[in-house]
Design a protein around this motif. Sequence first.
Motif, PDB file in Angstrom:
ATOM      1  N   LEU A   1     -11.040 -26.563 -29.645  1.00 36.68           N
ATOM      2  CA  LEU A   1     -10.323 -25.099 -30.870  1.00 36.68           C
ATOM      3  C   LEU A   1      -8.990 -25.638 -31.399  1.00 36.68           C
ATOM      4  O   LEU A   1      -8.539 -25.717 -31.170  1.00 36.68           O
ATOM      5  N   GLU A   2      -9.344 -25.063 -32.777  1.00 37.43           N
ATOM      6  CA  GLU A   2      -7.877 -24.741 -33.674  1.00 37.43           C
ATOM      7  C   GLU A   2      -6.389 -24.194 -33.250  1.00 37.43           C
ATOM      8  O   GLU A   2      -7.546 -22.524 -33.082  1.00 37.43           O
ATOM      9  N   PRO A   3      -6.000 -24.136 -33.187  1.00 33.70           N
ATOM     10  CA  PRO A   3      -4.540 -23.087 -32.212  1.00 33.70           C
ATOM     11  C   PRO A   3      -4.757 -22.234 -32.822  1.00 33.70           C
ATOM     12  O   PRO A   3      -4.595 -20.806 -32.632  1.00 33.70           O
ATOM     13  N   ARG A   4      -4.634 -21.736 -34.368  1.00 32.82           N
ATOM     14  CA  ARG A   4      -4.857 -21.328 -35.338  1.00 32.82           C
ATOM     15  C   ARG A   4      -6.312 -20.162 -35.327  1.00 32.82           C
ATOM     16  O   ARG A   4      -5.936 -19.406 -35.408  1.00 32.82           O
ATOM     17  N   ASP A   5      -6.842 -20.966 -35.107  1.00 28.98           N
ATOM     18  CA  ASP A   5      -8.396 -19.596 -34.155  1.00 28.98           C
ATOM     19  C   ASP A   5      -8.177 -18.800 -33.000  1.00 28.98           C
ATOM     20  O   ASP A   5      -8.363 -17.612 -32.717  1.00 28.98           O
ATOM     21  N   VAL A   6      -7.851 -19.851 -31.668  1.00 22.07           N
ATOM     22  CA  VAL A   6      -7.056 -19.299 -30.782  1.00 22.07           C
ATOM     23  C   VAL A   6      -5.807 -17.161 -30.614  1.00 22.07           C
ATOM     24  O   VAL A   6      -6.517 -17.290 -30.762  1.00 22.07           O
ATOM     25  N   GLY A   7      -5.158 -18.734 -31.841  1.00 25.44           N
ATOM     26  CA  GLY A   7      -4.289 -17.741 -31.879  1.00 25.44           C
ATOM     27  C   GLY A   7      -5.316 -15.776 -32.943  1.00 25.44           C
ATOM     28  O   GLY A   7      -4.187 -15.425 -31.979  1.00 25.44           O
ATOM     29  N   GLU A   8      -5.915 -16.258 -33.744  1.00 30.83           N
ATOM     30  CA  GLU A   8      -5.809 -15.413 -34.368  1.00 30.83           C
ATOM     31  C   GLU A   8      -7.216 -14.542 -33.398  1.00 30.83           C
ATOM     32  O   GLU A   8      -7.109 -12.755 -33.448  1.00 30.83           O
ATOM     33  N   LEU A   9      -7.902 -14.685 -32.879  1.00 30.97           N
ATOM     34  CA  LEU A   9      -8.234 -14.470 -31.393  1.00 30.97           C
ATOM     35  C   LEU A   9      -8.131 -13.889 -30.644  1.00 30.97           C
ATOM     36  O   LEU A   9      -8.076 -12.553 -30.612  1.00 30.97           O
ATOM     37  N   LEU A  10      -6.856 -13.989 -30.118  1.00 30.07           N
ATOM     38  CA  LEU A  10      -6.093 -13.122 -29.149  1.00 30.07           C
ATOM     39  C   LEU A  10      -5.771 -12.708 -29.974  1.00 30.07           C
ATOM     40  O   LEU A  10      -5.120 -11.312 -29.825  1.00 30.07           O
ATOM     41  N   ARG A  11      -4.738 -12.166 -31.706  1.00 28.69           N
ATOM     42  CA  ARG A  11      -4.485 -10.881 -31.779  1.00 28.69           C
ATOM     43  C   ARG A  11      -4.963 -10.175 -31.814  1.00 28.69           C
ATOM     44  O   ARG A  11      -4.740  -9.004 -31.616  1.00 28.69           O
ATOM     45  N   ARG A  12      -6.808 -10.951 -32.867  1.00 30.62           N
ATOM     46  CA  ARG A  12      -7.435  -9.491 -33.163  1.00 30.62           C
ATOM     47  C   ARG A  12      -7.911  -8.739 -31.842  1.00 30.62           C
ATOM     48  O   ARG A  12      -7.973  -7.392 -31.951  1.00 30.62           O
ATOM     49  N   SER A  13      -7.574  -9.284 -30.286  1.00 32.24           N
ATOM     50  CA  SER A  13      -8.570  -9.211 -29.309  1.00 32.24           C
ATOM     51  C   SER A  13      -7.457  -7.805 -29.208  1.00 32.24           C
ATOM     52  O   SER A  13      -7.448  -6.658 -28.950  1.00 32.24           O
ATOM     53  N   LEU A  14      -5.783  -8.245 -29.201  1.00 36.50           N
ATOM     54  CA  LEU A  14      -4.525  -7.371 -28.908  1.00 36.50           C
ATOM     55  C   LEU A  14      -4.553  -6.808 -29.325  1.00 36.50           C
ATOM     56  O   LEU A  14      -4.466  -4.822 -28.765  1.00 36.50           O
ATOM     57  N   HIS A  15      -4.924  -6.541 -30.633  1.00 32.53           N
ATOM     58  CA  HIS A  15      -5.296  -4.774 -32.185  1.00 32.53           C
ATOM     59  C   HIS A  15      -6.337  -4.394 -31.319  1.00 32.53           C
ATOM     60  O   HIS A  15      -6.125  -2.945 -31.552  1.00 32.53           O
ATOM     61  N   LEU A  16      -7.207  -4.780 -30.732  1.00 33.92           N
ATOM     62  CA  LEU A  16      -8.341  -3.594 -30.765  1.00 33.92           C
ATOM     63  C   LEU A  16      -8.426  -3.430 -29.337  1.00 33.92           C
ATOM     64  O   LEU A  16      -8.949  -1.888 -28.835  1.00 33.92           O
ATOM     65  N   ASP A  17      -8.125  -3.998 -28.533  1.00 33.67           N
ATOM     66  CA  ASP A  17      -7.566  -3.460 -27.039  1.00 33.67           C
ATOM     67  C   ASP A  17      -7.215  -3.372 -26.305  1.00 33.67           C
ATOM     68  O   ASP A  17      -7.215  -2.970 -25.436  1.00 33.67           O
ATOM     69  N   SER A  18      -5.833  -3.276 -27.128  1.00 34.59           N
ATOM     70  CA  SER A  18      -4.293  -3.183 -25.851  1.00 34.59           C
ATOM     71  C   SER A  18      -3.900  -1.833 -25.848  1.00 34.59           C
ATOM     72  O   SER A  18      -4.320  -0.969 -27.268  1.00 34.59           O
ATOM     73  N   GLU A  19      -3.412  -1.302 -25.762  1.00 37.06           N
ATOM     74  CA  GLU A  19      -2.569   0.015 -26.140  1.00 37.06           C
ATOM     75  C   GLU A  19      -0.647   0.388 -26.212  1.00 37.06           C
ATOM     76  O   GLU A  19      -0.670   1.104 -26.919  1.00 37.06           O
ATOM     77  N   LEU A  20      -0.885  -1.966 -26.915  1.00 38.50           N
ATOM     78  CA  LEU A  20       0.048  -1.295 -27.770  1.00 38.50           C
ATOM     79  C   LEU A  20       0.245  -1.425 -29.273  1.00 38.50           C
ATOM     80  O   LEU A  20      -0.738  -1.913 -29.553  1.00 38.50           O
TER      81      LEU A  20
END
Length: 51
Positions: free
Chosen positions: A5-24
């Motif tokens: 997996l490309e680091p850019r893709d993993v970073g974007e997946l983590l970013r999107r997940s945290l924006h959608l599913d966290s209370e931060l």
Amino acid sequence: MRLGLEPRDVGELLRRSLHLDSELDGETVDALLGLALPPCAHRAEDRRTCT
């Protein structure tokens, strides 16, 4: 383990997940990932290459 997996893709997946599913708030998520991810996993406009 390398998954090919490309680091850019993993970073974007983590970013999107945290924006959608966290209370931060978005600013906190971005700051956290800015500190935690290697430069090549950042968004294209912020990214440098990994060595």
